[in-house]
Design a protein around this motif. Structure first.
Motif, short mmCIF file in Angstrom:
data_model
loop_
_atom_site.label_atom_id
_atom_site.label_comp_id
_atom_site.label_asym_id
_atom_site.label_seq_id
_atom_site.Cartn_x
_atom_site.Cartn_y
_atom_site.Cartn_z
N ILE A 78 -6.95 -4.68 -14.72
CA ILE A 78 -6.69 -5.74 -13.74
C ILE A 78 -6.98 -5.16 -12.36
CG2 ILE A 78 -4.99 -7.38 -12.85
CD1 ILE A 78 -3.39 -6.67 -15.52
N VAL A 79 -8.07 -5.61 -11.76
CA VAL A 79 -8.47 -5.12 -10.45
C VAL A 79 -7.89 -6.09 -9.42
CG1 VAL A 79 -10.37 -4.47 -8.94
CG2 VAL A 79 -10.55 -4.07 -11.41
N VAL A 111 -5.54 -1.72 -11.22
CA VAL A 111 -6.27 -1.01 -10.18
C VAL A 111 -6.02 -1.79 -8.89
CG1 VAL A 111 -8.53 -0.30 -9.31
CG2 VAL A 111 -8.06 -0.21 -11.78
N PHE A 112 -5.37 -1.15 -7.94
CA PHE A 112 -5.08 -1.78 -6.66
C PHE A 112 -6.23 -1.44 -5.73
CE2 PHE A 112 -1.16 -1.08 -8.94
CZ PHE A 112 -0.61 -2.35 -8.92
N CYS A 161 -4.02 2.75 -10.63
CA CYS A 161 -4.86 3.43 -9.64
C CYS A 161 -4.80 2.65 -8.33
CB CYS A 161 -6.30 3.49 -10.11
SG CYS A 161 -6.49 4.27 -11.72
N CYS A 162 -4.81 3.35 -7.24
CA CYS A 162 -4.80 2.73 -5.91
C CYS A 162 -5.97 3.29 -5.11
CB CYS A 162 -3.47 3.00 -5.23
SG CYS A 162 -3.31 2.16 -3.65
N SER A 163 -6.84 2.40 -4.64
CA SER A 163 -8.03 2.87 -3.93
C SER A 163 -7.89 2.82 -2.40
CB SER A 163 -9.24 2.01 -4.34
OG SER A 163 -9.17 0.74 -3.74
N LYS A 164 -6.77 2.27 -1.91
CA LYS A 164 -6.64 2.14 -0.47
C LYS A 164 -6.65 3.52 0.20
CE LYS A 164 -4.56 -0.47 3.10
NZ LYS A 164 -4.08 -1.78 3.39
N ASN A 165 -7.43 3.64 1.24
CA ASN A 165 -7.59 4.89 2.01
C ASN A 165 -8.17 6.04 1.19
OD1 ASN A 165 -6.39 3.56 4.24
ND2 ASN A 165 -4.36 4.04 3.43
#
Length: 166
Positions: A78-79, A111-112, A161-165
């Motif tokens: 889930i993105v 996935v954030f 998972c977190c992709s921010k920054n």
């Protein structure tokens, strides 16, 4: 089923899966970038993934084909991107994925994407805006809005998972 991606034993008999992974995403945010790369990478590893390639209209009901694809997937990725909550379709899809997790043993990976899980959990920023619009359209106490809010809160609590920054 024409092919099986694998089996699991969440009940007394093994369950056949048509897809290894169902990709849930907001097309306008991620389709031509992150999702296309993720899909190609999974495919290159022999992982059978379902990615809806149709352009979906806002307000349309989630299709039976899509619901079936969710049910036939072993995993759901889930993105969750900034505009994910603005789509009733994405929110209905998320509710179905969580139903399959609870009833069929489907595993999920959130996935954030350019988001913090707390933005999702507490309906901050674009998520808060989206829910104000849903509430004004459907009513603040609507069962559908309540289910969507609960689903987002639940998925924001999962390790992902977190992709921010980054």
């Amino acid at each position: 089923m024409a092919s099986t991606a694998g089996e699991t034993s969440s009940s007394s008999s093994p369950r056949s899966w048509k897809h290894h992974v169902f990709l849930s995403f907001r097309g306008e945010d991620t389709r031509n970038g992150f999702i296309s790369h993720l899909y190609a990478s999974l495919r290159s590893k022999g992982i059978i993934s379902y990615k809806d390639d149709n352009n979906l209209s806002t307000g349309d009901d989630i299709s039976d084909e899509l619901l079936k694809a969710i049910e036939e997937s072993m995993f759901a990725v889930i993105v969750i991107s900034p505009n994910y909550a603005s789509s009733p379709w994405c929110l209905d899809e998320l509710c179905k994925i969580l139903e399959c997790k609870n009833n069929l043993g489907q595993r999920i990976v959130p996935v954030f994407y350019d988001m913090e899980p707390s933005d999702v959990r507490h309906l901050k920023e674009t998520f808060g805006e989206a829910f104000r619009k849903h509430e004004s359209r459907l009513g603040e106490e609507s069962d559908k809005v309540r289910r969507w809010r609960d689903a987002l809160t639940e998925v924001a609590g999962y390790s992902g998972c977190c992709s921010k920054n980054r």
